[in-house]
Design a protein around this motif. Structure first.
Motif, PDB file in Angstrom:
ATOM      1  N   VAL A 286       0.830  -1.199   0.000  1.00  0.00           N
ATOM      2  CA  VAL A 286       0.000   0.000   0.000  1.00  0.00           C
ATOM      3  C   VAL A 286       0.865   1.249   0.000  1.00  0.00           C
ATOM      4  N   GLY A 287       0.556   2.181  -0.898  1.00  0.00           N
ATOM      5  CA  GLY A 287       1.210   3.489  -0.908  1.00  0.00           C
ATOM      6  C   GLY A 287       2.640   3.451  -1.407  1.00  0.00           C
ATOM      7  N   GLY A 288       3.446   4.354  -0.843  1.00  0.00           N
ATOM      8  CA  GLY A 288       4.812   4.553  -1.316  1.00  0.00           C
ATOM      9  C   GLY A 288       4.845   5.796  -2.184  1.00  0.00           C
ATOM     10  N   ALA A 289       4.313   6.908  -1.673  1.00  0.00           N
ATOM     11  CA  ALA A 289       4.116   8.154  -2.412  1.00  0.00           C
ATOM     12  C   ALA A 289       3.101   7.952  -3.523  1.00  0.00           C
ATOM     13  N   LEU A 290       2.249   6.959  -3.351  1.00  0.00           N
ATOM     14  CA  LEU A 290       1.254   6.594  -4.355  1.00  0.00           C
ATOM     15  C   LEU A 290      -0.104   6.386  -3.691  1.00  0.00           C
ATOM     16  N   ARG A 291      -1.162   6.477  -4.502  1.00  0.00           N
ATOM     17  CA  ARG A 291      -2.498   6.110  -4.028  1.00  0.00           C
ATOM     18  C   ARG A 291      -2.748   4.628  -4.249  1.00  0.00           C
ATOM     19  N   SER A 292      -1.918   4.003  -5.046  1.00  0.00           N
ATOM     20  CA  SER A 292      -2.177   2.641  -5.477  1.00  0.00           C
ATOM     21  C   SER A 292      -1.914   1.595  -4.410  1.00  0.00           C
ATOM     22  N   CYS A 293      -2.540   0.447  -4.628  1.00  0.00           N
ATOM     23  CA  CYS A 293      -2.440  -0.706  -3.749  1.00  0.00           C
ATOM     24  C   CYS A 293      -2.509  -1.945  -4.629  1.00  0.00           C
ATOM     25  N   GLU A 294      -1.776  -2.966  -4.246  1.00  0.00           N
ATOM     26  CA  GLU A 294      -1.846  -4.229  -4.977  1.00  0.00           C
ATOM     27  C   GLU A 294      -1.736  -5.374  -3.993  1.00  0.00           C
TER      28      GLU A 294
ATOM     29  N   TRP B  47       0.797 -10.793  -8.620  1.00  0.00           N
ATOM     30  CA  TRP B  47       0.234  -9.578  -8.046  1.00  0.00           C
ATOM     31  C   TRP B  47      -0.928  -9.112  -8.901  1.00  0.00           C
ATOM     32  N   GLU B  48      -1.909  -8.490  -8.254  1.00  0.00           N
ATOM     33  CA  GLU B  48      -3.012  -7.864  -8.977  1.00  0.00           C
ATOM     34  C   GLU B  48      -3.329  -6.523  -8.324  1.00  0.00           C
ATOM     35  N   PRO B  49      -3.717  -5.540  -9.131  1.00  0.00           N
ATOM     36  CA  PRO B  49      -4.063  -4.242  -8.535  1.00  0.00           C
ATOM     37  C   PRO B  49      -5.406  -4.325  -7.821  1.00  0.00           C
ATOM     38  N   VAL B  50      -5.555  -3.505  -6.787  1.00  0.00           N
ATOM     39  CA  VAL B  50      -6.841  -3.285  -6.144  1.00  0.00           C
ATOM     40  C   VAL B  50      -7.137  -1.795  -6.291  1.00  0.00           C
ATOM     41  N   PRO B  51      -8.347  -1.353  -6.040  1.00  0.00           N
ATOM     42  CA  PRO B  51      -8.657   0.066  -6.222  1.00  0.00           C
ATOM     43  C   PRO B  51      -7.698   0.969  -5.438  1.00  0.00           C
TER      44      PRO B  51
END
Length: 172
Positions: free
Chosen positions: A104-112, A121-125
């Motif tokens: 989760v995150g890492g200067a990002l909004r993304s999560c996988e 791995w697969e992306p989640v919202p």
């Protein structure tokens, strides 16, 4: 696991370590012991335990931000590479929910999320807020909770977001 080391062995950002230590509470006063080194030196990474194995994901290494993931088998005292994340991350969080590993995150909004059975791995919202600076991640009542960290400009966050895998959605 890992960390930043200076070129003279002191703490700093010139190089990353692959060193790994384990604490044994049955050995008071001398509980730390060295085990097999990581395959890749890294700092500012995340780690979580899934299925009796320690997973170390992402971080910062010699080539820059890392997407690589390593899994430690304590019985064999050995690391192995598993499928890399879809996105390179550092200063992020990790947690385990329903037998899957979340990054989760890492200067990002993304999560996988990682499925160890499929080694994929697969992306989640996306979360509503990009989080860096080591946000906290925990699982409670079958949901993934992510709190704090920093926003893109380095301001500390007091907000919390929760991911519900049943609805595949995030809520504040």
């Amino acid at each position: 696991t890992g960390g930043d080391i200076g070129t003279d062995g002191q703490a700093g950002f010139e190089a990353t370590s692959a060193r790994c230590l384990v604490w044994d509470p049955a050995r008071p006063g001398d509980g730390w012991r060295r085990v097999a080194d990581l395959r890749t030196g890294r700092s500012n990474h995340a780690a979580a335990v899934l299925g009796g194995r320690l997973y170390v994901l992402g971080g910062y290494g010699g080539p820059g931000h890392l997407a690589s993931v390593e899994r430690y088998d304590p019985e064999a005292d050995a690391w192995e590479d598993v499928a890399p994340m879809g996105t390179a991350r550092y200063n992020h969080a990790a947690a385990v929910l329903d037998g899957k590993l979340y990054a989760v995150g890492g200067a990002l909004r993304s999560c996988e999320r990682y499925d160890p059975a499929a080694d994929a791995w697969e992306p989640v919202p996306d979360m509503a807020t990009a989080r860096s600076g080591k946000p906290a991640a925990a699982v409670l009542d079958g949901k993934l909770w992510v709190a704090g960290g920093m926003n893109a400009t380095g301001v500390n966050l007091a907000s919390v977001e929760v991911f519900d895998p049943a609805s595949n959605t995030w809520d504040a």
